[in-house]
Design a protein around this motif. Structure first.
Motif, PDB file in Angstrom:
ATOM      1  N   UNK A 155      -5.652   3.438  -5.346  1.00 45.30           N
ATOM      2  CA  UNK A 155      -4.010   3.215  -5.677  1.00 45.30           C
ATOM      3  C   UNK A 155      -3.547   1.563  -5.030  1.00 45.30           C
ATOM      4  N   UNK A 156      -2.979   1.751  -5.504  1.00 41.23           N
ATOM      5  CA  UNK A 156      -2.817  -0.052  -4.842  1.00 41.23           C
ATOM      6  C   UNK A 156      -1.413  -0.317  -5.172  1.00 41.23           C
ATOM      7  N   UNK A 157      -0.880  -1.650  -4.142  1.00 41.43           N
ATOM      8  CA  UNK A 157       0.808  -1.496  -4.200  1.00 41.43           C
ATOM      9  C   UNK A 157       0.919  -2.792  -4.287  1.00 41.43           C
ATOM     10  N   UNK A 158       1.922  -3.691  -5.175  1.00 40.85           N
ATOM     11  CA  UNK A 158       2.267  -4.665  -4.933  1.00 40.85           C
ATOM     12  C   UNK A 158       3.892  -5.384  -5.367  1.00 40.85           C
ATOM     13  N   UNK A 159       4.267  -5.774  -4.170  1.00 41.17           N
ATOM     14  CA  UNK A 159       6.248  -6.086  -4.159  1.00 41.17           C
ATOM     15  C   UNK A 159       6.447  -7.663  -5.270  1.00 41.17           C
ATOM     16  N   UNK A 179      10.127  -9.868  -5.373  1.00 40.89           N
ATOM     17  CA  UNK A 179      10.686 -10.499  -5.033  1.00 40.89           C
ATOM     18  C   UNK A 179      11.586 -12.043  -5.814  1.00 40.89           C
ATOM     19  N   UNK A 201       8.888 -14.469  -6.699  1.00 40.28           N
ATOM     20  CA  UNK A 201       8.111 -13.871  -7.860  1.00 40.28           C
ATOM     21  C   UNK A 201       8.433 -13.889  -9.124  1.00 40.28           C
ATOM     22  N   UNK A 238      -4.960  -4.048 -10.665  1.00 40.15           N
ATOM     23  CA  UNK A 238      -5.438  -4.081 -10.121  1.00 40.15           C
ATOM     24  C   UNK A 238      -6.349  -2.246  -9.769  1.00 40.15           C
ATOM     25  N   UNK A 277       4.189   5.060  -8.316  1.00 44.42           N
ATOM     26  CA  UNK A 277       5.878   4.903  -8.067  1.00 44.42           C
ATOM     27  C   UNK A 277       6.021   4.320  -7.725  1.00 44.42           C
ATOM     28  N   UNK A 321       9.578   1.324  -5.841  1.00 41.50           N
ATOM     29  CA  UNK A 321      11.298   1.678  -4.700  1.00 41.50           C
ATOM     30  C   UNK A 321      11.600  -0.181  -5.526  1.00 41.50           C
ATOM     31  N   UNK A 358      14.339  -6.878  -5.575  1.00 36.30           N
ATOM     32  CA  UNK A 358      12.946  -6.586  -5.079  1.00 36.30           C
ATOM     33  C   UNK A 358      12.484  -5.527  -5.253  1.00 36.30           C
ATOM     34  N   UNK A 395       8.621  -2.737  -5.585  1.00 32.96           N
ATOM     35  CA  UNK A 395       7.964  -2.762  -5.356  1.00 32.96           C
ATOM     36  C   UNK A 395       7.144  -1.391  -5.737  1.00 32.96           C
ATOM     37  N   UNK A 407       3.579   1.307  -6.463  1.00 32.48           N
ATOM     38  CA  UNK A 407       2.825   1.877  -6.082  1.00 32.48           C
ATOM     39  C   UNK A 407       2.118   2.488  -7.544  1.00 32.48           C
ATOM     40  N   UNK A 467      -9.184  -3.662  -4.401  1.00 27.88           N
ATOM     41  CA  UNK A 467      -7.447  -4.215  -4.511  1.00 27.88           C
ATOM     42  C   UNK A 467      -7.200  -2.869  -4.683  1.00 27.88           C
ATOM     43  N   UNK A 513      -7.763   1.369  -2.237  1.00 28.56           N
ATOM     44  CA  UNK A 513      -7.329   1.722  -1.417  1.00 28.56           C
ATOM     45  C   UNK A 513      -8.664   2.913  -1.879  1.00 28.56           C
ATOM     46  N   UNK A 515       1.093  -4.467   0.671  1.00 30.11           N
ATOM     47  CA  UNK A 515       1.167  -5.988  -0.101  1.00 30.11           C
ATOM     48  C   UNK A 515       2.082  -6.974   0.894  1.00 30.11           C
TER      49      UNK A 515
END
Lengths: 324, 324
Positions: free
Chosen positions: A42-46, A48, A52, A73, A85, A87, A127, A129, A131, B28, B30, B120
């Motif tokens: 699992x990885x998350x990035x935002x 904005x 960004x 990632x 997912x 957001x 913005x 996000x 995952x 990078x 989980x 993040x």
């Protein structure tokens, strides 16, 4: 248009049943079934607006870049992409914007073999996000912590191109070399096939988002080792060499192209370490995947990153991107 | 303070190894290991300053509310909470703010038995996106789509309290009843134990975030059924009755307390359906968990939601919260 109508129209088409996705969009939770013997990564990035990506950034480009950055990632961990997912925080429900955003997201999600399984849409400053979730056989995930003294350091593709793009983001008539770098910045390609192929070969890995020197530092810290990086061996594209000829300006004692290759972020290439006896396997991989893989240095027992040029003279590694 | 120092100081303490969490913060990706025979359930929620909470909202309250709201989706699906990620967008690195935010997040994550596994942190308008992950034995997740004609409709706890709180958010010296409602609004309690206990009992379930009438509508749509809801049976707290006595003002033909119970959001109670022969099991559950569970209506074959009072007269269900 209500939030529910928006989801039905633009996002539900990105959700479907797969081996892993038992339930996608439309319930309180998505339901994933991880295949027996596999783990979920699992990885998350935002991203904005104004931080960004600039205001009025094309929605299709935003969708592609966000998914690529996040999927990178998974590549760095050797995961097979499965689901994600979204957001999404939007100032207003703008149907043409959503049309372009979701179409690009759908195309690249399909290309990466990922299914949208849920998310949230809210009103607010633009913005996004993401995952991302992938799978790998139990115990095979590539981590930052496995580098050993004697391992060699490798980099995929070329580095520094995305940093160069920042120098001419606002150029109206970009040259071919400039266009190449801009494309590298706006549309990074996550090295998913390479990441999966490196399971069992690489001892440590990550993707280069903040700059090679800074990101390699994470491997060194996590592994409790140091490294000797030969900056003249860094893979630099023909476009970057053409834009910043070696004899022209220098930054901190280095030609601009190599400085960008060492310290520039946003390329989303992989940096990994492997024992020297893996060289043949890595060369075979590079051939079969048509990806350049360059050996750029060695892991050593003493902590810290030492950058040297071809004469063995020390070069200062600049700091990576500071998020705050 | 750098981003990395911030993560080390405030967020890494929330990450630890568990049966499910093989790797948490610091790589990078989980790595989660889903127990054999279980599925992974996932939900995402975003809270934006100025939209979902006011400016200068206490950071501890924000952390608690965000985690509760998101964990409530796990409750609605019958999932055992396991892990979560945090995407935090901050205007600046404010150590006292982060201290309070992370301490509250740590406390409630521990109470829900959830581990922070990644996230993040970015600079930008204050905004928080949580993705929660839980597990349930394969095929036991509570969905919105299983309601059958003849099933009864149940609601946990009381509803309408959080809606009432909006009427006196800015009251300086709140009465006991007002304080009760404010607490319900600011610190919702996800019905996690109830959700897990309802596996195999409830035919459909969700949590009440946008208002009972609107949320029940999602069950009806997903299940292809209708419902008859007896508004006089809605569970209304003593505080709500005290604040809005039955004989006082009416909204859309209903006493305010019952109107709020029918249409107000943010209570995060569970609404679920079950066959009538499950009544004894449900009563036993209510006893063992010390949670009021009230039967409020019946699922019918004809589509649509019909709200009636104790005289059988039709009552208009107001629309739920509109996100845009």
């Amino acid at each position: 248009m209500s939030e529910f109508a928006m989801i039905e129209r633009f996002f539900r088409p990105l959700s479907r049943h797969t081996e892993v996705v038992q339930r996608g969009i439309g319930d309180d939770c998505a339901v994933l079934s991880v295949p027996a013997g596999e783990e979920l990564l699992i990885s998350v990035d935002t991203l904005v607006e104004g931080v960004h990506f600039p205001a009025n950034y094309p929605p299709a480009q935003l969708a592609r870049r966000a998914l690529a950055v996040c999927a990178s990632d998974l590549a760095a961990s050797g995961a097979q992409p499965r689901a994600f997912t979204l957001a999404l925080c939007l100032p207003e429900l703008n149907a043409p914007w959503l049309e372009q955003f979701s179409a690009a997201l759908a195309a690249d999600a399909a290309a990466y073999d990922m299914v949208l399984v849920g998310g949230d849409t809210t009103r607010g400053p633009l913005c996004i996000t993401l995952q991302v979730m992938g799978t790998a056989p139990r115990g095979t995930a590539l981590l930052r912590s496995g580098a050993q003294p004697g391992d060699r350091i490798f980099v995929s593709g070329t580095v520094g191109d995305a940093r160069a793009a920042l120098d001419f983001l606002s150029v109206v008539q970009a040259s071919a070399s400039q266009q190449y770098c801009l494309e590298r910045y706006h549309s990074p390609q996550p090295r998913l096939a390479l990441g999966m192929a490196l399971r069992g070969i690489a001892s440590a890995a990550l993707d280069i988002s903040d700059g090679l020197a800074a990101d390699l530092g994470h491997i060194l810290t996590a592994s409790g080792v140091g490294a000797r990086l030969e900056v003249d061996r860094l893979p630099v594209s023909a476009a970057l060499r053409q834009l910043y000829p070696e004899g022209s300006a220098r930054v901190d004692g280095m030609p601009v192209a190599w400085r960008y290759a060492l310290s520039g972020g946003d390329d989303y290439e992989l940096c990994f370490t492997a024992a020297p006896e893996q060289r043949n396997s890595i060369e075979a991989l590079a051939q079969s995947l048509s990806i350049a893989i360059t050996e750029v240095g060695e892991i050593v027992a003493d902590s810290g990153l030492r950058c040297v040029d071809s004469n063995g003279a020390a070069v200062s590694p600049a700091a990576g991107y500071q998020h705050f």
